[in-house]
Scaffold this motif. Sequence first.
Motif, short mmCIF file in Angstrom:
data_model
loop_
_atom_site.label_atom_id
_atom_site.label_comp_id
_atom_site.label_asym_id
_atom_site.label_seq_id
_atom_site.Cartn_x
_atom_site.Cartn_y
_atom_site.Cartn_z
N ALA A 72 0.87 -1.18 0.00
CA ALA A 72 0.00 0.00 0.00
C ALA A 72 0.90 1.23 0.00
CB ALA A 72 -0.90 0.01 1.23
N VAL A 73 0.39 2.30 -0.57
CA VAL A 73 1.13 3.56 -0.59
C VAL A 73 0.21 4.65 -0.06
CG1 VAL A 73 2.33 5.26 -2.02
CG2 VAL A 73 2.50 2.82 -2.57
N ARG A 74 0.77 5.48 0.84
CA ARG A 74 0.03 6.60 1.40
C ARG A 74 0.87 7.86 1.27
NH1 ARG A 74 0.44 6.79 7.34
NH2 ARG A 74 2.36 7.73 6.66
N ARG A 75 0.20 8.93 0.82
CA ARG A 75 0.87 10.22 0.70
C ARG A 75 -0.03 11.31 1.25
NH1 ARG A 75 0.65 14.06 -3.40
NH2 ARG A 75 -0.35 12.56 -4.78
N GLY A 133 -1.72 3.74 -13.62
CA GLY A 133 -0.63 3.36 -12.74
C GLY A 133 -0.59 1.90 -12.38
N GLY A 134 -1.73 1.21 -12.45
CA GLY A 134 -1.77 -0.20 -12.13
C GLY A 134 -2.18 -0.54 -10.70
N ALA A 135 -2.65 0.46 -9.94
CA ALA A 135 -3.13 0.18 -8.58
C ALA A 135 -4.40 -0.64 -8.65
CB ALA A 135 -3.40 1.48 -7.83
N SER A 136 -4.60 -1.54 -7.68
CA SER A 136 -5.85 -2.30 -7.67
C SER A 136 -7.00 -1.47 -7.11
CB SER A 136 -5.69 -3.61 -6.88
OG SER A 136 -5.28 -3.35 -5.56
N SER A 137 -6.68 -0.48 -6.27
CA SER A 137 -7.68 0.50 -5.83
C SER A 137 -6.95 1.74 -5.33
CB SER A 137 -8.60 -0.06 -4.74
OG SER A 137 -7.86 -0.36 -3.57
N GLU A 156 -1.12 -4.95 -6.10
CA GLU A 156 -0.84 -6.39 -6.01
C GLU A 156 0.60 -6.69 -6.41
OE1 GLU A 156 -2.87 -8.95 -8.92
OE2 GLU A 156 -3.67 -7.12 -9.77
N HIS A 157 1.32 -5.71 -6.87
CA HIS A 157 2.74 -5.82 -7.19
C HIS A 157 3.45 -4.62 -6.56
CE1 HIS A 157 1.96 -2.57 -10.01
NE2 HIS A 157 0.91 -3.26 -10.43
N GLU A 158 4.72 -4.48 -6.77
CA GLU A 158 5.44 -3.34 -6.22
C GLU A 158 4.91 -2.05 -6.84
OE1 GLU A 158 7.62 -3.53 -3.67
OE2 GLU A 158 7.12 -5.64 -3.67
N ALA A 159 4.74 -1.04 -6.02
CA ALA A 159 4.26 0.26 -6.49
C ALA A 159 5.41 1.04 -7.12
CB ALA A 159 3.67 1.04 -5.32
N PRO A 160 5.11 1.93 -8.04
CA PRO A 160 6.16 2.78 -8.61
C PRO A 160 6.82 3.62 -7.51
CG PRO A 160 4.12 2.98 -9.87
CD PRO A 160 3.80 2.19 -8.64
N ASP A 161 8.08 3.91 -7.70
CA ASP A 161 8.82 4.73 -6.73
C ASP A 161 8.28 6.15 -6.67
OD1 ASP A 161 10.55 2.67 -6.06
OD2 ASP A 161 12.04 3.22 -7.56
N GLY A 162 8.43 6.75 -5.50
CA GLY A 162 8.14 8.17 -5.35
C GLY A 162 6.69 8.53 -5.10
#
Length: 194
Positions: free
Chosen positions: A110-113, A141-145, A164-170
């Motif tokens: 998961a990514v949070r900003r 971007g390919g996020a599942s949600s 479901e895979h590695e998120a893009p950097d940054g």
Amino acid sequence: MHAMQYEITLPADYDMDVIRHRVASKGHLLDTFPGLGFKAYLMRERGRDGSPVNQYAPFYLWNTAEGMNSFLWGPGFQGLVDDFGRPVVQNWTVLAYEEGDAPGAVPRVAVRRHQRIPAPARLPELAGELAAEARRLVREGGASSALAAVDPRTWEAVHFSLWEHEAPDGLGDVFQVLHLSSPEREKLPRGRQW
């Protein structure tokens, strides 16, 4: 919809397997919780994916205020308070929520900003931009949600996405997803929420 998160920052030498075991043994308890769109059981480990801290930081997306209140004032949250102390619970009003083509995909990260909203910002335009960012993360971007939400008390936006895979950097702070409880995910309204 309401987004909610609390962060429990742990000592640098904390055995994060304790958190893994906690989630493995208790994560299923919210798999059928009424009013819960999803709960992502999140963890960061110091030195992994750029994290400066060890942290347990579940993220919730609630379909109903009643479900959120039932959790906060119920035995589940009290158990966390008993074990770690009462954390500050961040709460945001959801502006937009988007699902990808595979809504049943099991997220790994998961990514949070967080984003400060400057005082001169034109709110209608900014709300549209925040909603467009959630849509872009899913479609391009390919996020599942993905979701965008705002705390109007502090005028801070949060962007949150599951991958479901590695998120893009940054994109923001990266968390491991240890479990996903999603009893009412299919009921979450898609798109902008105004």
